[in-house]
Write a protein that holds these residues in place. Structure first.
Motif, PDB file in Angstrom:
ATOM      1  N   GLU A 135       0.828  -1.198   0.000  1.00 11.97           N
ATOM      2  CA  GLU A 135       0.000   0.000   0.000  1.00 11.97           C
ATOM      3  C   GLU A 135       0.866   1.253   0.000  1.00 11.97           C
ATOM      4  N   SER A 136       0.377   2.281  -0.713  1.00  7.85           N
ATOM      5  CA  SER A 136       1.032   3.587  -0.682  1.00  7.85           C
ATOM      6  C   SER A 136      -0.041   4.657  -0.553  1.00  7.85           C
ATOM      7  N   TYR A 137       0.309   5.744   0.157  1.00  8.95           N
ATOM      8  CA  TYR A 137      -0.632   6.817   0.462  1.00  8.95           C
ATOM      9  C   TYR A 137      -0.074   8.121  -0.093  1.00  8.95           C
ATOM     10  N   SER A 138      -0.881   8.825  -0.884  1.00 10.88           N
ATOM     11  CA  SER A 138      -0.435  10.082  -1.479  1.00 10.88           C
ATOM     12  C   SER A 138      -1.114  11.298  -0.846  1.00 10.88           C
ATOM     13  N   SER A 139      -1.879  11.062   0.220  1.00 10.03           N
ATOM     14  CA  SER A 139      -2.438  12.175   1.004  1.00 10.03           C
ATOM     15  C   SER A 139      -2.724  11.689   2.416  1.00 10.03           C
ATOM     16  N   ASP A 140      -2.816  12.633   3.332  1.00  7.02           N
ATOM     17  CA  ASP A 140      -3.128  12.306   4.724  1.00  7.02           C
ATOM     18  C   ASP A 140      -4.607  11.956   4.844  1.00  7.02           C
TER      19      ASP A 140
ATOM     20  N   TYR B 118       5.358  -3.674   7.665  1.00  6.15           N
ATOM     21  CA  TYR B 118       6.657  -3.015   7.626  1.00  6.15           C
ATOM     22  C   TYR B 118       6.478  -1.695   6.885  1.00  6.15           C
ATOM     23  N   VAL B 119       7.029  -0.618   7.448  1.00 10.43           N
ATOM     24  CA  VAL B 119       6.948   0.713   6.848  1.00 10.43           C
ATOM     25  C   VAL B 119       8.235   0.961   6.056  1.00 10.43           C
ATOM     26  N   PHE B 120       8.084   1.084   4.722  1.00  7.99           N
ATOM     27  CA  PHE B 120       9.242   1.363   3.869  1.00  7.99           C
ATOM     28  C   PHE B 120       9.572   2.844   3.864  1.00  7.99           C
ATOM     29  N   SER B 121       8.551   3.701   3.856  1.00  4.92           N
ATOM     30  CA  SER B 121       8.765   5.145   3.890  1.00  4.92           C
ATOM     31  C   SER B 121       7.567   5.805   4.556  1.00  4.92           C
TER      32      SER B 121
ATOM     33  N   GLY C  54       3.041  10.073   1.348  1.00  8.15           N
ATOM     34  CA  GLY C  54       4.413   9.624   1.154  1.00  8.15           C
ATOM     35  C   GLY C  54       4.744   8.308   1.842  1.00  8.15           C
ATOM     36  N   THR C  55       3.745   7.636   2.377  1.00 10.29           N
ATOM     37  CA  THR C  55       3.972   6.394   3.112  1.00 10.29           C
ATOM     38  C   THR C  55       3.805   5.183   2.200  1.00 10.29           C
ATOM     39  N   GLU C  56       4.690   4.204   2.371  1.00  6.38           N
ATOM     40  CA  GLU C  56       4.573   2.910   1.709  1.00  6.38           C
ATOM     41  C   GLU C  56       4.774   1.824   2.749  1.00  6.38           C
TER      42      GLU C  56
END
Length: 124
Positions: A34-39, A61-64, A97-99
């Motif tokens: 999963e990736s998030y492009s907004s809060d 696991y948090v990659f970024s 910005g989270t993956e």
């Protein structure tokens, strides 16, 4: 042994601020990239589940970036480089910005997705 990757995932979902790639393994677990492009605080989407919270445990696991889980016992934030486990009774807060990669029992995950999908449709 079963395996998957983001590129070979069998299911895909794209929503505003979210992209997910999923594979249900024959072990009874689903892997989600999963990736998030907004809060986003997703608490409202879990209404209708017990305590209005996700009842599915997740290992991840948090990659970024970072992800926070709100529970009755308090909030827990996991940042890039952290491996985590969150038990039943939480709601997620996502950050731009989270993956992450998450492993979840498929049966419990599907029960949650059914309610979240219904709520998303109701909110438009």
């Amino acid at each position: 042994m079963p395996k998957t990757s983001k590129a070979s995932a069998t299911e895909h979902m794209t929503l505003e601020g979210y992209e997910g790639h999923f594979t249900e393994l024959d072990t009874g677990y689903t892997v989600a990239f999963e990736s998030y492009s907004s809060d986003a605080d997703l608490a409202d989407y879990f209404k209708g589940l017990p305590d209005d919270r996700c009842q599915c445990p997740h290992w991840g696991y948090v990659f970024s970036g970072k992800v926070m889980f709100k529970t009755a016992d308090g909030d827990e934030t996991f940042e890039a480089g952290d491996a985590y486990h969150v038990g039943p009774g939480h709601t997620p807060v996502l950050y731009e910005g989270t993956e992450v990669v998450e492993f979840s029992p498929t049966k419990e995950l599907q029960q949650t997705i059914d309610v979240v999908t219904k709520n998303m449709e109701a909110f438009g």
